[in-house]
Scaffold this active site. Sequence first.
Site, PDB file in Angstrom:
ATOM      1  N   LYS A 173       0.849  -1.204   0.000  1.00 16.81           N
ATOM      2  CA  LYS A 173       0.000   0.000   0.000  1.00 16.81           C
ATOM      3  C   LYS A 173       0.878   1.246   0.000  1.00 16.81           C
ATOM      4  CE  LYS A 173      -3.885   2.067   2.582  1.00 16.81           C
ATOM      5  NZ  LYS A 173      -4.705   1.957   3.800  1.00 16.81           N
ATOM      6  N   SER A 209      -9.666   1.874   2.885  1.00 12.30           N
ATOM      7  CA  SER A 209      -8.820   2.624   1.985  1.00 12.30           C
ATOM      8  C   SER A 209      -7.796   1.744   1.259  1.00 12.30           C
ATOM      9  CB  SER A 209      -8.076   3.725   2.752  1.00 12.30           C
ATOM     10  OG  SER A 209      -7.255   3.142   3.751  1.00 12.30           O
ATOM     11  N   SER A 238      -9.780  -0.320   7.248  1.00  5.61           N
ATOM     12  CA  SER A 238      -9.248  -0.259   5.885  1.00  5.61           C
ATOM     13  C   SER A 238      -8.541  -1.494   5.357  1.00  5.61           C
ATOM     14  CB  SER A 238      -8.301   0.926   5.751  1.00  5.61           C
ATOM     15  OG  SER A 238      -9.050   2.091   5.557  1.00  5.61           O
TER      16      SER A 238
HETATM   17  N1  GLN Z   1     -13.044   4.426   6.400  1.00  8.19           N
HETATM   18  C1  GLN Z   1     -12.417   4.931   7.585  1.00  8.19           C
HETATM   19  C2  GLN Z   1     -11.994   6.362   7.367  1.00  8.19           C
HETATM   20  O1  GLN Z   1     -12.344   6.889   6.389  1.00  8.19           O
HETATM   21  C3  GLN Z   1     -11.253   4.066   7.970  1.00  8.19           C
HETATM   22  C4  GLN Z   1     -10.066   4.275   7.113  1.00  8.19           C
HETATM   23  C5  GLN Z   1      -8.886   3.430   7.517  1.00  8.19           C
HETATM   24  O2  GLN Z   1      -9.005   2.422   8.226  1.00  8.19           O
HETATM   25  N2  GLN Z   1      -7.733   3.874   7.119  1.00  8.19           N
HETATM   26  O3  GLN Z   1     -11.350   6.956   8.150  1.00  8.19           O
END
Ligand code: GLN
Length: 484
Positions: free
Chosen positions: A78, A153, A177
């Site tokens: 990532k 994400s 995420s």
């Molecule tokens: N969807 C959540 C956010 O927008 C979690 C994102 C993540 O775990 N990086 O913050």
Amino acid sequence: MTLTDWTISETLARLRSREISAVELTQAYLDRISAVEPKVNAFLTVTGEQALQQAKAADSLRAQGEDRPLLGVPLGIKDVLCTEGVSTTAGSKILKGFVPPFTATSVQRLFGAGAVMLGKMNTDEFAMGSSTENSGYHVTHNPWDLKRIPGGSSGGSAAAVAARMVAGALGTDTGGSVRQPAAMCGIVGIKPSYGRVSRYGLIAFASSLDQVGAMARSVEDAALILEVMAGHDPLDSTSMNVPVPNYRAGMRSDLKGVRVGVPKEYFIEGIEAEVEASVRAAIEHLKALGAEIREVSLPHTAYGIPIYYLIAPAEASANLARFEGVRYGARIEGADMWESYKTTRGRGFGPEVKRRIMLGTYALSAGYYDAYYLKAQKGRTLIRQDFEKAFAEVDVIATPTTPRAAFLIGEKVDDPLQMYLEDVFTITVNLAGICGISLPCGKDVNQMPIGLQLLGPAFGEEKILHAAHAYEQSTDWHKRAPSL
Ligand code: GLN
């Protein structure tokens, strides 16, 4: 079945028996990337040449009689994890052109174990999002249905694993995420306990919540990646000095004596019918494998989203202060220093990141600190205590990973609150610092994958990996592949 369909364990067996070389394997993955990446868009950078060099080095090590846990295995990373000499953008325009002078510990450990990096995977900007639509570069498409989001994400990582463009990948999980995109792409994703994996070299979103996780096509593969990268790192003071078990050695095929808790707060109104049905069927399946099923209560679950959306943006607003165009990435020159800062940040950050910085700065401001940030911290303690009480009675907790399967690209972009609600089942896990895994357990009416989430206590990864493995080995959801 072609070689890019093999799991990491299957791949390693063939590398070890010299049925294939790491170079052949890496070339096969690069060919697969050329064939399907134009449709999926999972990568921000493909590092083909370096990958072939790493593969060559892996082959010569093997020729010298050496073996390592991931020797010659091609993976995706990532793009929030720093990689020396390779562009690292965190999905943000503000980091365009940033080439880190060092490699994140988690990635360095994979390299030490012989892994080959195929490239850097797309992500929502600074990992803020649930669909990869917040990437400053492009949207990633779900390989099961290109009109749909892959989750986020870590959507690039999940889509690439599902589309057989990488054998496994690293993601990061601040509120879901790793688990949410794993669920939506029909693969396995584990978020380790806070402190299990070093965050050194991970571009911070919310430092008290961020963890690096493993994504793969089998539980065993995810366990292997985790084993390699877990453990204390003197470069991250929040990484815990707790021994790393051999997770794979603890995996049995039955669940005799395992107590599985089912929280009533996770089967709520608004959850997709097939999601509820598939997860309930999976729980019955765990029972058939010998588990004892008990109802548990996690009464503060509903507060998870408001608490997270105070704490995470507060931490993000502080973490993102360093991006002013002087030290990293892009810089837009203005008349004076302040104007340069303003234009660089104004143009470099996307709308969701700006929204989080504003929310966080507000929650931390002198007049509102007690009412918002401090209150949220107290709520966070209640959530942690909910889990502590539950884990006094059960070994693992089974829930859906997400309320719904993958939605359409564009469906929720204009409604941030709807987007935030997608994380209702994953977010409390980060607030509590415990571990969780998502694995495939069904399909919805649109034939999109559904995820079963198994939660364990802090540093209890072996419990969820064992339960997940037992479920997986007696079902065939994980064997299905999208046709691209
Ligand atoms: N969807 C959540 C956010 O927008 C979690 C994102 C993540 O775990 N990086 O913050």
